[in-house]
Design an enzyme around this catalytic site. Structure first.
Site, PDB file in Angstrom:
ATOM      1  N   SER A 156      -0.003  -2.444  -3.645  1.00 45.49           N
ATOM      2  CA  SER A 156       0.547  -1.606  -4.711  1.00 45.49           C
ATOM      3  C   SER A 156      -0.110  -0.236  -4.824  1.00 45.49           C
ATOM      4  CB  SER A 156       0.465  -2.383  -6.021  1.00 45.49           C
ATOM      5  OG  SER A 156       1.158  -3.586  -5.856  1.00 45.49           O
ATOM      6  N   ARG A 171      -2.129   7.918  -0.584  1.00 44.82           N
ATOM      7  CA  ARG A 171      -3.426   8.147  -1.231  1.00 44.82           C
ATOM      8  C   ARG A 171      -3.786   6.901  -2.022  1.00 44.82           C
ATOM      9  NH1 ARG A 171       0.693  10.314  -3.574  1.00 44.82           N
ATOM     10  NH2 ARG A 171       1.146   9.581  -5.637  1.00 44.82           N
ATOM     11  N   ASP A 209       4.308  -3.577  -6.009  1.00 46.14           N
ATOM     12  CA  ASP A 209       4.472  -4.545  -7.109  1.00 46.14           C
ATOM     13  C   ASP A 209       5.705  -4.261  -7.968  1.00 46.14           C
ATOM     14  OD1 ASP A 209       3.258  -2.251  -8.122  1.00 46.14           O
ATOM     15  OD2 ASP A 209       1.604  -3.281  -9.115  1.00 46.14           O
TER      16      ASP A 209
HETATM   17  C1  BGC Z   1       0.181   2.733  -7.743  1.00 50.78           C
HETATM   18  C2  BGC Z   1       1.537   2.078  -7.645  1.00 50.78           C
HETATM   19  C3  BGC Z   1       1.542   0.768  -8.390  1.00 50.78           C
HETATM   20  C4  BGC Z   1       1.016   0.954  -9.800  1.00 50.78           C
HETATM   21  C5  BGC Z   1       0.965  -0.352 -10.565  1.00 50.78           C
HETATM   22  C6  BGC Z   1      -0.279   2.818  -9.186  1.00 50.78           C
HETATM   23  O1  BGC Z   1      -1.579   3.300  -9.243  1.00 50.78           O
HETATM   24  O2  BGC Z   1       0.218   4.014  -7.192  1.00 50.78           O
HETATM   25  O3  BGC Z   1       1.902   1.869  -6.309  1.00 50.78           O
HETATM   26  O4  BGC Z   1       2.855   0.283  -8.414  1.00 50.78           O
HETATM   27  O5  BGC Z   1      -0.266   1.518  -9.759  1.00 50.78           O
HETATM   28  O6  BGC Z   1       0.172  -1.285  -9.926  1.00 50.78           O
END
Ligand code: BGC
Length: 487
Positions: A156, A171, A209
């Protein structure tokens, strides 16, 4: 029908005994943190524009990442799959049996992730993940995995995907800072670690996620059109059609091909932070984070940061001589000492005299505070929690506007959504500020297990497409070019 409670509960207790100096502080904090109806509507419109731009080649601060999840499940998916969920604190391995009719069975193990892994190297991180998978196979399969067990990996973080089993990490977010992964496809790193440790598992899909929440919730409730995570980080996913995504035009998908978009809205307006109602505390959080200038929106609303906003505001008021006079505030001086749970406890304080708030400050922060100071502390927690809920709902409203969704369920998960007091009611109020009574038709509900069941479903859907197109898995997945043929 019994009348429904529309507005979130208001704080108890009078402010009449709060001295003028503290009352002035509270008024200032209210001005700083309140996102009123007009402001939220303006911001929502900015979001819609930014979401649209993100789908074009031009790009925007909101990445709008195509996920190659090409449609919703039909509820009849069946079979057994593995899912791996790399959260911030734990690693979860699940074996999921999809039984059709939106039903499933789940067997899972959780492995604690040492915080030091967050700042380690690619080798250490993926080595650790492979070890956990190996342990799972050992515990549940006596070390032997049948060949047809496919894995959905819920990773995620923002990844550029050119195929469903590839993902170049743009990133790190949520405080992660593992060397050697940014700008790199994480799948070969993962597969190399599996090979080295002799773990006989194949990755079929790499997912976010939010996409998992979207697909898992839709499997159980087909009127779910958005998946959102309000947890340590925050983000959303929804379904677009190919003709609305100019940046995938080169793939020649049929125009009506559905494609889940991982918005990565946490990055919104990082290039123009003044669009956001930021306070001086948000600016400090950004400056002192491992990735300054990134995830501007996320840093205002996600669980990782709420306690830090609270800490900085309290410390500021102390340094200006308004609260906790003559006391040592050593704990308040240490970054990230305040967990979101502390704000929750304060907001949940049921006592008129704020006894619980006073206790929490003493036990967790070593600060003695009187009842009047506690009123300020409680108001600050409410303001920070309310801002987070309203801004989160603003993102949901903007996706609804962009995608023309007027009545749907939004599957939401994450610690802030599940545990933070009044988050849902405050979000619902913000939706009404934007859509009027129609705001109630955008119903944010608890999501099904997106990172587990969603990953399994996406693996199932991917294999189904491969089968339907009569292509070998290697041909479709490895070369990453045949999506149009199988959509
Ligand atoms: C990430 C996402 C993720 C979200 C919730 C963010 O910091 O960049 O990819 O879906 O957090 O987990």
């Amino acid at each position: 029908m019994a009348p429904q409670l529309r507005n979130p509960p208001r704080r108890k207790g009078s402010m009449a005994d709060v001295p003028k100096d503290l009352m002035d502080c509270i008024t200032d904090l209210e001005k700083l943190f309140t996102v009123d109806k007009q402001r939220i509507n303006e911001l929502c419109d900015e979001f819609v524009k930014e979401f649209e731009k993100g789908l074009t080649e031009e790009g925007s601060s909101i990445p709008q990442l195509p996920t190659w999840v090409l449609g919703f499940p039909n509820g009849e998916e069946k079979g057994t799959y593995l899912a791996l969920d790399m959260g911030g604190t734990n690693l979860r391995v699940c074996e999921i049996t999809l039984m059709g009719h939106g039903k499933f069975d789940i067997l899972q193990s959780k492995y604690r992730m040492d915080p030091s892994v967050k700042t380690s190297t690619a080798e250490e991180l993926f080595g650790y993940i492979a070890d956990c998978l190996k342990q799972f196979v050992h515990d549940h399969h006596e070390g032997v995995v049948k060949e047809e067990l496919h894995l959905g990996f819920t990773f995620s973080y923002p990844c550029d995907q050119h195929a469903i089993d590839h993902g170049i990490l743009q990133r790190w977010t949520k405080g992660f800072d593992v060397k050697g992964v940014e700008g790199v496809d994480v799948v070969p790193l993962f597969e190399a670690a599996l090979k080295e440790k002799g773990v006989p598992i194949k990755l079929t899909a790499l997912i976010n996620d939010t996409t998992g929440a979207l697909i898992a919730s839709n499997y159980a409730h087909p009127d779910t059109k958005m998946g959102v995570i309000f947890g340590t980080g925050c983000n959303a996913a929804y379904m677009e059609v190919a003709e609305n995504i100019p940046k995938v035009a080169k793939h020649n998908l049929p125009p009506d091909t559905p494609m889940a978009i991982n918005c990565e809205w946490g990055a919104a307006f990082s290039d123009r932070p003044d669009v956001l109602p930021r306070t001086k505390y948000d600016v400090i959080i950004d400056k002192e984070s491992p990735r300054p200038g990134q995830q501007a929106f996320e840093k205002m609303i996600a669980g990782l940061y709420l306690g830090e906003v609270f800490r900085l505001a309290l410390l500021d008021l102390h340094q200006q001589g308004h609260i906790f006079l003559g006391q040592s505030v050593a704990k308040l001086q240490t970054s990230y000492t305040i967990d979101t749970e502390i704000l929750s406890l304060i907001e949940l304080d049921p006592f008129e005299n704020l006894r619980e708030t006073i206790d929490v400050l003493e036990t967790k922060l070593g600060i003695q505070c009187n009842e009047q100071e506690a009123k300020l502390v409680r108001r600050l927690a409410e303001l920070i929690g309310t801002r987070s809920a309203r801004l989160s709902a603003c993102g949901v409203a903007a996706i609804a506007k962009k995608a023309g969704l007027t009545k749907c369920k939004v599957g939401a998960d994450g610690s802030v959504f599940n545990l933070y007091p009044h988050f849902k009611a405050r979000g619902a109020e913000a939706l009404r500020d934007i859509f009027g009574d129609a705001g109630d038709d955008i119903d944010i509900v608890h999501a099904e297990d997106g990172s587990g069941v969603g990953a399994a479903l996406i693996a199932a859907l991917t294999l189904e497409r491969v089968k339907a197109a009569g292509l070998s898995r290697e041909c479709m997945l490895r070369k990453g070019v045949s999506h149009a043929a199988v959509s």
